[in-house]
Design a protein around this motif. Sequence first.
Motif, PDB file in Angstrom:
ATOM      1  N   GLU A 224      51.422 -10.385  28.764  1.00  0.00           N
ATOM      2  CA  GLU A 224      50.578 -10.827  29.871  1.00  0.00           C
ATOM      3  C   GLU A 224      49.223 -11.308  29.356  1.00  0.00           C
ATOM      4  O   GLU A 224      48.641 -10.703  28.449  1.00  0.00           O
ATOM      5  CB  GLU A 224      50.360  -9.682  30.869  1.00  0.00           C
ATOM      6  CG  GLU A 224      51.623  -9.198  31.556  1.00  0.00           C
ATOM      7  CD  GLU A 224      52.242 -10.249  32.455  1.00  0.00           C
ATOM      8  OE1 GLU A 224      51.489 -11.029  33.065  1.00  0.00           O
ATOM      9  OE2 GLU A 224      53.481 -10.307  32.528  1.00  0.00           O
ATOM     10  N   GLY A 249      49.159 -10.630  44.546  1.00  0.00           N
ATOM     11  CA  GLY A 249      48.247 -11.174  43.556  1.00  0.00           C
ATOM     12  C   GLY A 249      46.801 -10.789  43.762  1.00  0.00           C
ATOM     13  O   GLY A 249      46.473  -9.826  44.466  1.00  0.00           O
ATOM     14  N   GLU A 250      45.925 -11.571  43.126  1.00  0.00           N
ATOM     15  CA  GLU A 250      44.481 -11.369  43.201  1.00  0.00           C
ATOM     16  C   GLU A 250      43.801 -12.706  43.443  1.00  0.00           C
ATOM     17  O   GLU A 250      44.330 -13.762  43.078  1.00  0.00           O
ATOM     18  CB  GLU A 250      43.949 -10.774  41.890  1.00  0.00           C
ATOM     19  CG  GLU A 250      44.471  -9.388  41.567  1.00  0.00           C
ATOM     20  CD  GLU A 250      44.074  -8.938  40.172  1.00  0.00           C
ATOM     21  OE1 GLU A 250      44.114  -7.713  39.920  1.00  0.00           O
ATOM     22  OE2 GLU A 250      43.740  -9.803  39.334  1.00  0.00           O
ATOM     23  N   VAL A 261      45.619 -15.505  41.248  1.00  0.00           N
ATOM     24  CA  VAL A 261      46.571 -14.973  40.277  1.00  0.00           C
ATOM     25  C   VAL A 261      47.820 -14.549  41.038  1.00  0.00           C
ATOM     26  O   VAL A 261      47.749 -13.709  41.939  1.00  0.00           O
ATOM     27  CB  VAL A 261      45.971 -13.779  39.507  1.00  0.00           C
ATOM     28  CG1 VAL A 261      47.028 -13.145  38.610  1.00  0.00           C
ATOM     29  CG2 VAL A 261      44.771 -14.224  38.690  1.00  0.00           C
ATOM     30  N   ASP A 262      48.947 -15.162  40.705  1.00  0.00           N
ATOM     31  CA  ASP A 262      50.221 -14.893  41.372  1.00  0.00           C
ATOM     32  C   ASP A 262      51.030 -13.934  40.501  1.00  0.00           C
ATOM     33  O   ASP A 262      51.544 -14.318  39.446  1.00  0.00           O
ATOM     34  CB  ASP A 262      50.972 -16.216  41.570  1.00  0.00           C
ATOM     35  CG  ASP A 262      52.284 -16.057  42.321  1.00  0.00           C
ATOM     36  OD1 ASP A 262      52.784 -14.923  42.420  1.00  0.00           O
ATOM     37  OD2 ASP A 262      52.827 -17.074  42.794  1.00  0.00           O
ATOM     38  N   PHE A 263      51.113 -12.662  40.941  1.00  0.00           N
ATOM     39  CA  PHE A 263      51.854 -11.663  40.167  1.00  0.00           C
ATOM     40  C   PHE A 263      53.355 -11.957  40.163  1.00  0.00           C
ATOM     41  O   PHE A 263      54.052 -11.659  39.193  1.00  0.00           O
ATOM     42  CB  PHE A 263      51.627 -10.261  40.741  1.00  0.00           C
ATOM     43  CG  PHE A 263      50.229  -9.742  40.558  1.00  0.00           C
ATOM     44  CD1 PHE A 263      49.410 -10.222  39.547  1.00  0.00           C
ATOM     45  CD2 PHE A 263      49.722  -8.766  41.403  1.00  0.00           C
ATOM     46  CE1 PHE A 263      48.124  -9.742  39.375  1.00  0.00           C
ATOM     47  CE2 PHE A 263      48.437  -8.270  41.239  1.00  0.00           C
ATOM     48  CZ  PHE A 263      47.635  -8.764  40.221  1.00  0.00           C
ATOM     49  N   ARG A 266      53.776 -15.057  37.993  1.00  0.00           N
ATOM     50  CA  ARG A 266      52.960 -14.901  36.778  1.00  0.00           C
ATOM     51  C   ARG A 266      52.242 -16.208  36.440  1.00  0.00           C
ATOM     52  O   ARG A 266      52.303 -16.720  35.334  1.00  0.00           O
ATOM     53  CB  ARG A 266      53.838 -14.432  35.621  1.00  0.00           C
ATOM     54  CG  ARG A 266      54.567 -13.132  35.930  1.00  0.00           C
ATOM     55  CD  ARG A 266      55.626 -12.806  34.920  1.00  0.00           C
ATOM     56  NE  ARG A 266      55.052 -12.374  33.657  1.00  0.00           N
ATOM     57  CZ  ARG A 266      55.769 -12.148  32.566  1.00  0.00           C
ATOM     58  NH1 ARG A 266      57.085 -12.324  32.598  1.00  0.00           N
ATOM     59  NH2 ARG A 266      55.192 -11.761  31.453  1.00  0.00           N
ATOM     60  N   GLU A 407      60.966  -6.909  33.931  1.00  0.00           N
ATOM     61  CA  GLU A 407      59.839  -7.699  34.421  1.00  0.00           C
ATOM     62  C   GLU A 407      59.232  -8.600  33.350  1.00  0.00           C
ATOM     63  O   GLU A 407      58.829  -9.728  33.630  1.00  0.00           O
ATOM     64  CB  GLU A 407      58.764  -6.756  34.971  1.00  0.00           C
ATOM     65  CG  GLU A 407      57.552  -7.468  35.547  1.00  0.00           C
ATOM     66  CD  GLU A 407      56.497  -6.492  36.030  1.00  0.00           C
ATOM     67  OE1 GLU A 407      55.396  -6.951  36.372  1.00  0.00           O
ATOM     68  OE2 GLU A 407      56.773  -5.277  36.054  1.00  0.00           O
ATOM     69  N   LYS A 408      59.165  -8.122  32.118  1.00  0.00           N
ATOM     70  CA  LYS A 408      58.483  -8.872  31.066  1.00  0.00           C
ATOM     71  C   LYS A 408      59.426  -9.683  30.189  1.00  0.00           C
ATOM     72  O   LYS A 408      59.033 -10.165  29.128  1.00  0.00           O
ATOM     73  CB  LYS A 408      57.660  -7.921  30.201  1.00  0.00           C
ATOM     74  CG  LYS A 408      56.467  -7.327  30.938  1.00  0.00           C
ATOM     75  CD  LYS A 408      55.478  -6.702  29.994  1.00  0.00           C
ATOM     76  CE  LYS A 408      54.220  -6.269  30.733  1.00  0.00           C
ATOM     77  NZ  LYS A 408      53.193  -5.738  29.812  1.00  0.00           N
TER      78      LYS A 408
END
Length: 442
Positions: A224, A249-250, A261-263, A266, A407-408
């Motif tokens: 990330e 997101g944030e 920021v789109d979680f 990503r 997820e990653k």
Amino acid sequence: MYETIKTIVLTLLVLISITLTFALWTYHPKYDVLQNDEYIQHVSVSNTQVDTAMVVQPKQILIHKNGVPYAVTKDEEKNEVLKEMRRWTLDDFEDVSSSVPQGKFLSFLNGKERLEIIYPDEVPIDIYRLIFTIDDRGLDGLAFDRLLVPLGGKDEFPIYFIATDKRKIYKAIASDASLSAIGRLAKEASHFPRYFAYPVSETKQLYLPEKEVVLSSLQYYTDELDADKFKEALFSDPSFVKKDLIPFGEEYTDGSRLMDVDFLQRMLLYVNPAARVSNMGQTEQETHIIQKSIDFVNEHGGWTDLYHFARWSEEDRKVTFRLVVNGYPVFNEYGMSEIVETWGASDLMKYQRPLFRLEIADRNRTPKTLPSGHEVVNWFEQTKGVRKSLIKDIAIGYELIKDPEREKVIRLEPAWFYLYGQTWKKVNMGDEAGGGGTNGLE
């Protein structure tokens, strides 16, 4: 009487305390629009810096020999060709478009014994000047997507700059030139993958492999990227920036600019509405927006993976760079494989990019056999709703897919793709009736 006054005073103090507490809890400062649009890079996302030649790369290099195009596919061999060409001096540009009769444009491209270098979009001459040594100064406003180098020349020979969509051919003279590396590759050309030309218009043809292509499906563990570092890099004064949580997101804002920021995907999206102005034209003195876009990402170390120039729009002042893995372009319908910049008259207006980098490749690789170019052409011919005139490009690449369980982890699946109008789509060989699907892959 004293007790009454005391009670009133205490009551007033309590009311004042409650009022102040409420005011503090509900206070939302108004952020003034910052007049200074200069970006202050306090931090770097990575230590990677690139030059123009590293980013603006050909999508294909072919050697035409005995009427057959052979593809130079290995990166080290492509680099040999480009390294040799950078030592040449190019001068005496001349428009020779009228010397090629109407209807003979493709025949000119198909000439024998020549090297053809194809870029993913028309590259302005100002950018070519940063890649090659061009002495001629009277070429403002020109852009080309193909270069042709006749083989067999010594010391001084012609090189052709071609704009296929505009049917323009400019001849330049290469001097102080050697063809040793290119000549060596030409002798070995018969060992390279054999391609064929697929005409899509009177002036444009695409080169596709004669045989099936085997590529492996890949998996990568990702790392990330720190959104706070982008905040400090993109906002003039990060101390003015307010951060809020939004669904999935944030959101960061200083009252003038916005960074989302789109979680889920990503992704990062930065918007500077103040940069949108009515005069969107580029002045003669202005650095070209392709170079400005490269410089901008360099300034905050944003080249976190290998990205190549993919396309640009002069009208929209928009530049796109695409993730490249093992020499192949990567596509994703949500833009997770692209860095996209849109410029106002002088300042960045919009910046969209992934918030992850490819870190560790999984050792498990599954080979996948892709259809030959001929099979893909047959699919186009038989698929309803696909108009040949709208096919701008065809390429083998990877589709970037998020692993649903990890997820990653992302997967890269080999596939055929085609640029249809302005949208990349995946070739779905089992969907002859659907026109290749409706989802765009960017």
